[in-house]
Every structure is written in C-alpha cells, then in structure tokens.
Scaffold this motif. Structure first.
Motif, short mmCIF file in Angstrom:
data_model
loop_
_atom_site.label_atom_id
_atom_site.label_comp_id
_atom_site.label_asym_id
_atom_site.label_seq_id
_atom_site.Cartn_x
_atom_site.Cartn_y
_atom_site.Cartn_z
N ARG A 1 24.69 40.13 48.26
CA ARG A 1 23.30 40.28 48.72
C ARG A 1 22.34 39.62 47.72
O ARG A 1 21.33 39.01 48.11
N ARG A 2 22.65 39.76 46.44
CA ARG A 2 21.80 39.11 45.43
C ARG A 2 21.82 37.60 45.61
O ARG A 2 20.77 36.94 45.57
N LEU A 3 23.00 37.03 45.78
CA LEU A 3 23.12 35.58 45.94
C LEU A 3 22.42 35.10 47.20
O LEU A 3 21.84 34.01 47.22
N ALA A 4 22.46 35.92 48.25
CA ALA A 4 21.75 35.55 49.49
C ALA A 4 20.24 35.51 49.25
O ALA A 4 19.54 34.63 49.77
N CYS A 5 19.75 36.46 48.44
CA CYS A 5 18.33 36.46 48.09
C CYS A 5 17.97 35.23 47.26
O CYS A 5 16.93 34.61 47.48
N VAL A 6 18.85 34.87 46.33
CA VAL A 6 18.61 33.70 45.50
C VAL A 6 18.53 32.45 46.37
O VAL A 6 17.64 31.60 46.20
N GLU A 7 19.44 32.35 47.31
CA GLU A 7 19.45 31.18 48.20
C GLU A 7 18.17 31.09 49.02
O GLU A 7 17.60 30.00 49.20
N ALA A 8 17.67 32.24 49.50
CA ALA A 8 16.45 32.24 50.31
C ALA A 8 15.22 31.97 49.46
O ALA A 8 14.24 31.35 49.92
N LEU A 9 15.25 32.42 48.20
CA LEU A 9 14.08 32.29 47.33
C LEU A 9 13.99 30.92 46.65
O LEU A 9 12.90 30.47 46.29
#
Length: 212
Positions: free
Chosen positions: A80-88
């Motif tokens: 979930r953290r990596l998904a947030c990084v990708e979106a941000l």
C-alpha cells in the motif's frame, strides 16, 4: 520515540497531500482573472510544500524511523505504501522545480484530476488507516510483552529477596550460638534481613502497579 509517535508524524506529514493534490488540480483549472494572482501563489506554495513533505515522509523518513524502532511493515502494508508512492510521484516531480512552471507541469500530467481524485486520495487514506491500526496494535503488543518481562523480573527478584532473608535468618541463629563473639555478625545479619524486607515490600508495590 514509540511507534505511536511515528504514526502521528506520518499522518501529519502524509495526510495533507490529499488536500494539496486537489488544490493543485483546482489551480490548474482556475480563472486567474477572477481569483487573482497573489492568492494563487500562496495556495500553490502551500500545496507544493505539502506534496514535498508527504513524499519525503512516505519514501524515506517513515522507513528510517520504523527501522530505528526495529520494525518493518508487513508485505500488505508495504504494498500500500508503494502504491501511494507511485500515485504521488508525478505530482512530486511536477512541484520539484521552482521555475514558475509548476502549473504547466501539473497540467501536463496525464489525467491529473483522475489521478488525484480516484487514485492518490483513496490510496493515501487507506494506507494511513491501515498504518495507524497496525502500529497501534504492535505498540500495544510490545508494551504487554514488556510488562510481562518486567513482572517476570520482579518475581525473580522476589525469590532472591526471600533467599537473602533466609540466609540472614540462619546467620542470626549461628551468631546467637557463638555468643558474645557473634554479636557483631548478628547486627549485620539483622541489617541484611531488614534491607531484604524493605526490598520485598518495594517489589510487591512494583508488581501490584504492573498488574493494574
């Protein structure tokens, strides 16, 4: 610093990026003749700062702080953290420069409104919710384990105290058998027994506090 402290810092640093991203989308579509240039500049500066702060926390600071507490996020939460990084990341790359072309770079992001509304916002919210729940649970488990270990240590100390009292009592008996030559030794044995009694009382108070 506890895991609860870290989760609070993470929420404070990452959470505002959701509003910031929506603000950036609004700035892209605003009519400068209506809103004026100066308010837009203030809003742009605040939003870019929030995006930068969130990106730094979610990509580096959070991992470092958790590692300092000997904790690593479980695979699902890390995903979930990596998904947030990708979106941000697209927004962060757009606001990194300070050449006055931030709005233009944000406008150039494909489907930027979709990215902010339907990707970054829900992903970030879910990650923060799960992070808070996970770190709260782990911190409570750690505190419970620590309390159990302290109780065990108190029990061991109580056993040692009982042995000391027994030794002191036996020493007093032996000193009495010796007679006048054992008076000095008897005084020492009495002092040891008194100290053991005080220590026992203190340990009992500590154990009562830990069990409460």
């Amino acid at each position: 610093m506890s895991l609860i402290d870290i989760q609070s810092k993470a929420v404070m640093a990452i959470g505002p990026c959701r509003i910031a991203s929506l603000s950036l989308v609004a700035l892209v579509h605003q009519d400068a003749d209506v809103t004026g240039h100066e308010p837009s500049e203030r809003a742009l500066q605040l939003s870019t700062t929030r995006i930068t702060t969130a990106y730094r926390m979610i990509t580096n600071d959070l991992i470092v702080q958790l590692a300092e507490q000997d904790y690593e996020m479980p695979p699902e939460l890390e995903a979930r953290r990596l998904a947030c990084v990708e979106a941000l990341t697209p927004l962060h790359e757009a606001v990194e420069g300070h050449d006055g072309a931030v709005i233009a770079r944000i406008s150039a992001i494909p489907n930027v409104a979709e990215l902010c509304l339907h990707s970054l916002e829900p992903l970030t919210s879910r990650f923060l919710d799960d992070l808070v729940a996970q770190l709260t649970k782990v911190q409570r488990d750690r505190e419970a384990k620590r309390s159990g270990e302290m109780l065990e240590a108190v029990k061991n100390a109580e056993a040692v105290g009982r042995n000391i009292r027994l030794i002191a009592f036996n020493a007093s008996i032996e000193a009495a058998r010796i007679g006048d030559q054992g008076k000095g030794f008897a005084v020492i044995a009495t002092e040891i027994r008194t100290l053991a009694d005080r220590t026992q009382s203190l340990l009992n108070n500590i154990a009562t506090f830990l069990r409460a």
